[in-house]
Write a protein that holds these residues in place. Structure first.
Motif, PDB file in Angstrom:
ATOM      1  N   ILE A   1      -7.042  13.927   4.048  1.00  0.00           N
ATOM      2  CA  ILE A   1      -5.496  14.496   3.679  1.00  0.00           C
ATOM      3  C   ILE A   1      -4.786  13.222   3.262  1.00  0.00           C
ATOM      4  O   ILE A   1      -3.604  13.231   3.539  1.00  0.00           O
ATOM      5  CB  ILE A   1      -4.805  14.746   5.250  1.00  0.00           C
ATOM      6  CG1 ILE A   1      -5.071  13.648   6.303  1.00  0.00           C
ATOM      7  CG2 ILE A   1      -5.854  16.066   5.644  1.00  0.00           C
ATOM      8  CD1 ILE A   1      -4.376  13.831   7.493  1.00  0.00           C
ATOM      9  N   SER A   2      -5.168  12.235   2.841  1.00  0.00           N
ATOM     10  CA  SER A   2      -4.340  11.165   2.109  1.00  0.00           C
ATOM     11  C   SER A   2      -4.946  10.595   0.622  1.00  0.00           C
ATOM     12  O   SER A   2      -6.313  10.526   0.930  1.00  0.00           O
ATOM     13  CB  SER A   2      -4.103  10.114   3.137  1.00  0.00           C
ATOM     14  OG  SER A   2      -5.268   9.216   3.622  1.00  0.00           O
ATOM     15  N   VAL A   3      -4.204   9.782   0.064  1.00  0.00           N
ATOM     16  CA  VAL A   3      -4.701   9.013  -1.214  1.00  0.00           C
ATOM     17  C   VAL A   3      -3.909   7.720  -1.052  1.00  0.00           C
ATOM     18  O   VAL A   3      -2.609   7.972  -0.893  1.00  0.00           O
ATOM     19  CB  VAL A   3      -4.391   9.878  -2.391  1.00  0.00           C
ATOM     20  CG1 VAL A   3      -5.132   9.051  -3.541  1.00  0.00           C
ATOM     21  CG2 VAL A   3      -5.250  11.046  -2.589  1.00  0.00           C
ATOM     22  N   SER A   4      -4.449   6.350  -1.179  1.00  0.00           N
ATOM     23  CA  SER A   4      -3.581   5.192  -0.832  1.00  0.00           C
ATOM     24  C   SER A   4      -3.952   4.639  -2.075  1.00  0.00           C
ATOM     25  O   SER A   4      -5.235   4.265  -2.610  1.00  0.00           O
ATOM     26  CB  SER A   4      -4.052   4.481   0.362  1.00  0.00           C
ATOM     27  OG  SER A   4      -3.699   5.525   1.555  1.00  0.00           O
ATOM     28  N   TYR A   5      -2.976   3.621  -2.723  1.00  0.00           N
ATOM     29  CA  TYR A   5      -3.057   2.916  -3.685  1.00  0.00           C
ATOM     30  C   TYR A   5      -2.406   1.433  -3.415  1.00  0.00           C
ATOM     31  O   TYR A   5      -1.467   1.501  -2.574  1.00  0.00           O
ATOM     32  CB  TYR A   5      -2.172   3.181  -4.934  1.00  0.00           C
ATOM     33  CG  TYR A   5      -2.495   4.874  -5.473  1.00  0.00           C
ATOM     34  CD1 TYR A   5      -3.400   4.813  -6.528  1.00  0.00           C
ATOM     35  CD2 TYR A   5      -2.243   5.708  -4.904  1.00  0.00           C
ATOM     36  CE1 TYR A   5      -3.477   6.041  -6.917  1.00  0.00           C
ATOM     37  CE2 TYR A   5      -2.440   7.103  -5.080  1.00  0.00           C
ATOM     38  CZ  TYR A   5      -3.188   7.119  -6.448  1.00  0.00           C
ATOM     39  OH  TYR A   5      -3.652   8.520  -6.823  1.00  0.00           O
TER      40      TYR A   5
ATOM     41  N   LYS B   1       0.846  -1.240   0.005  1.00  0.00           N
ATOM     42  CA  LYS B   1       0.014  -0.119  -0.054  1.00  0.00           C
ATOM     43  C   LYS B   1       1.089   1.225   0.036  1.00  0.00           C
ATOM     44  O   LYS B   1       1.803   1.437   0.835  1.00  0.00           O
ATOM     45  CB  LYS B   1      -1.116   0.003   1.233  1.00  0.00           C
ATOM     46  CG  LYS B   1      -1.874   1.221   1.334  1.00  0.00           C
ATOM     47  CD  LYS B   1      -2.813   1.061   2.385  1.00  0.00           C
ATOM     48  CE  LYS B   1      -2.497   0.851   3.801  1.00  0.00           C
ATOM     49  NZ  LYS B   1      -3.340   0.393   4.919  1.00  0.00           N
ATOM     50  N   LEU B   2       0.724   2.104  -0.799  1.00  0.00           N
ATOM     51  CA  LEU B   2       1.430   3.384  -1.158  1.00  0.00           C
ATOM     52  C   LEU B   2       0.386   4.537  -0.741  1.00  0.00           C
ATOM     53  O   LEU B   2      -0.464   4.616  -1.430  1.00  0.00           O
ATOM     54  CB  LEU B   2       2.213   3.236  -2.472  1.00  0.00           C
ATOM     55  CG  LEU B   2       3.075   4.659  -2.629  1.00  0.00           C
ATOM     56  CD1 LEU B   2       4.198   4.454  -2.068  1.00  0.00           C
ATOM     57  CD2 LEU B   2       3.420   4.796  -4.447  1.00  0.00           C
ATOM     58  N   SER B   3       0.749   5.310  -0.026  1.00  0.00           N
ATOM     59  CA  SER B   3      -0.069   6.423   0.460  1.00  0.00           C
ATOM     60  C   SER B   3       0.894   7.793   0.378  1.00  0.00           C
ATOM     61  O   SER B   3       1.756   7.888   0.772  1.00  0.00           O
ATOM     62  CB  SER B   3      -0.563   6.324   1.830  1.00  0.00           C
ATOM     63  OG  SER B   3      -1.449   4.868   1.889  1.00  0.00           O
ATOM     64  N   VAL B   4       0.009   8.794   0.028  1.00  0.00           N
ATOM     65  CA  VAL B   4       0.494  10.150  -0.181  1.00  0.00           C
ATOM     66  C   VAL B   4      -0.376  11.108   0.709  1.00  0.00           C
ATOM     67  O   VAL B   4      -1.517  10.996   0.775  1.00  0.00           O
ATOM     68  CB  VAL B   4       0.304  10.648  -1.483  1.00  0.00           C
ATOM     69  CG1 VAL B   4       0.742  11.981  -1.617  1.00  0.00           C
ATOM     70  CG2 VAL B   4       1.232  10.017  -2.356  1.00  0.00           C
TER      71      VAL B   4
END
Length: 400
Positions: free
Chosen positions: A376-380, A339-342
């Motif tokens: 406050i985040s976007v996860s892929y 999981k990659l999160s910004v």
């Protein structure tokens, strides 16, 4: 007299030389007219070694027995550190979680702190310069020993600081909070300040610097946390209330969680009963799920979510139980994803963040299988083999 809670992780007390050096540092703080509560973890990989030992005896240990065993790791550390400090003529009192009055509730291995005997701890300072408290542990209403789960010593430290109304300093093997793991991206920037809100999101999404519950506790009780490297003069990071952040970037950091499992469930019937039973079982097993998506059509139900990889064996038992009641239930648990999160509080007020993330991944031919967003985040969800590369690309794209 200033009072502070200091926490030292397992790498900070991994051998006797480090414990002696730490004792010398603590003595200098005491001589500077401070009262200290020092929270320590088990030495080095002690907890992992204990778990490995258990695997030689049973594949399914009783949780009460396991909690009893794991408590011994921190008990060693408080004893060794107290011995070293007494040798330096520092008056100390080593305390297990039980002796410190850290009462907990819930699962024996993932308990939550319900109360702390703050008055008792304050009385101990009348005859001691320094209290050493075993992190990670407590006791429940039945007097049984419990643990707080991975990273629980952080939670112990912040809870003590909240109970004693003092500052909390957490020392580890990193020099603060970085925009991403410096082992993944060597040019990652250290943050001098970060908000509770952003730190909670980063911790929950896999940053691994601080345990999520410890930041939640600090936020609830307005206890600033200072995170820095043990026995180092390098400046660390202050984690502070949101209103103390004068300037917000659109993106603060990138978190990569490799220790996750992706669960897909299919069932041919459209039934509320199944979903009710599923989520009741997940709640009963205290399994936290994330990134939920559901498709309901004429072919039935498809449900996907992510969990910590360490929950895989518990999930397998849970689904075996559900399959007895629900025929044609099909489940896959995939552990080759990440999981990659910004993350960034500035996302609320600034446009273009999501489009930049999508374009960065698409132009680099990095496929993703599930996306979720918060304020406050976007996860892929990505293939694990692409995780570190994608993290570096996004750090470069957002100048992190």
């Amino acid at each position: 007299m200033k009072r502070s809670v200091l926490k030292f992780g397992g790498s900070s007390v991994s051998d006797f030389l480090k414990i002696k050096n730490l004792a010398g540092y603590l003595k200098s703080r005491i001589e500077n007219q401070e009262q200290l509560v020092v929270v320590v973890s088990a030495m080095g990989k002690t907890t992992d070694d204990l778990l490995t030992s258990v695997s030689h005896l049973t594949a399914k240990p009783n949780e009460l027995d396991l909690a009893m065993l794991l408590n011994t790791g921190e008990q060693q550390t408080i004893s060794f550190l107290s011995l070293a400090l007494n040798d330096l003529n520092v008056r100390t009192k080593p305390l297990t979680g039980y002796q410190a009055g850290i009462e907990t509730r819930g699962n024996h291995l993932k308990s939550k702190i319900s109360s702390i005997k703050a008055d008792f701890l304050k009385e101990l300072f009348e005859s001691n310069d320094l209290l050493i408290v075993a992190g990670f542990q407590g006791f429940n209403e039945f007097g049984e020993l419990t643990t707080l789960g991975r990273g629980g010593s952080d939670t112990t430290a912040v809870a003590l600081a909240a109970a004693l109304d003092c500052t909390c300093e957490i020392y580890t093997d990193v020099t603060g909070v970085f925009s991403t793991d410096p082992r993944i991206y060597k040019d990652a920037k250290r943050r001098e300040l970060i908000s509770f809100e952003e730190m909670m999101e980063m911790s929950a999404l896999g940053a691994g610097v601080l345990e999520t519950r410890s930041v939640e506790l600090a936020n609830n009780h307005s206890i600033p946390i200072y995170l820095a490297k043990t026995l180092s003069d390098e400046k660390g990071t202050w984690i502070v209330p949101n209103d103390q952040m004068l300037e917000r970037k659109a993106v603060t950091g990138v978190a990569l969680d490799k220790e996750m499992a992706h669960v897909t469930i299919t069932h041919p019937l459209e039934t509320k009963a199944f979903l009710t039973d599923l989520f009741s079982e997940l709640e009963g097993s205290e399994i936290n799920i994330d990134m939920i998506s559901q498709i309901q059509n004429k072919d039935g139900l498809q449900l996907s979510f992510t969990v910590k990889e360490s929950e895989e064996s518990v999930l397998n038992d849970l689904f075996d139980l559900l399959k007895k009641s629900y025929e044609n239930l099909y489940v896959t648990i995939e552990t080759t994803y990440c999981k990659l999160s910004v993350i960034g509080a500035g996302m609320r007020d600034m446009t273009g963040v999501a489009s930049k993330i999508f374009n960065t991944l698409l132009t680099s031919n990095i496929p993703f299988y599930q996306v979720t967003t918060s304020e406050i985040s976007v996860s892929y969800v990505l293939d694990e083999k692409n995780g570190e590369y994608a993290a570096r690309l996004l750090c470069q794209a957002f100048d992190l």
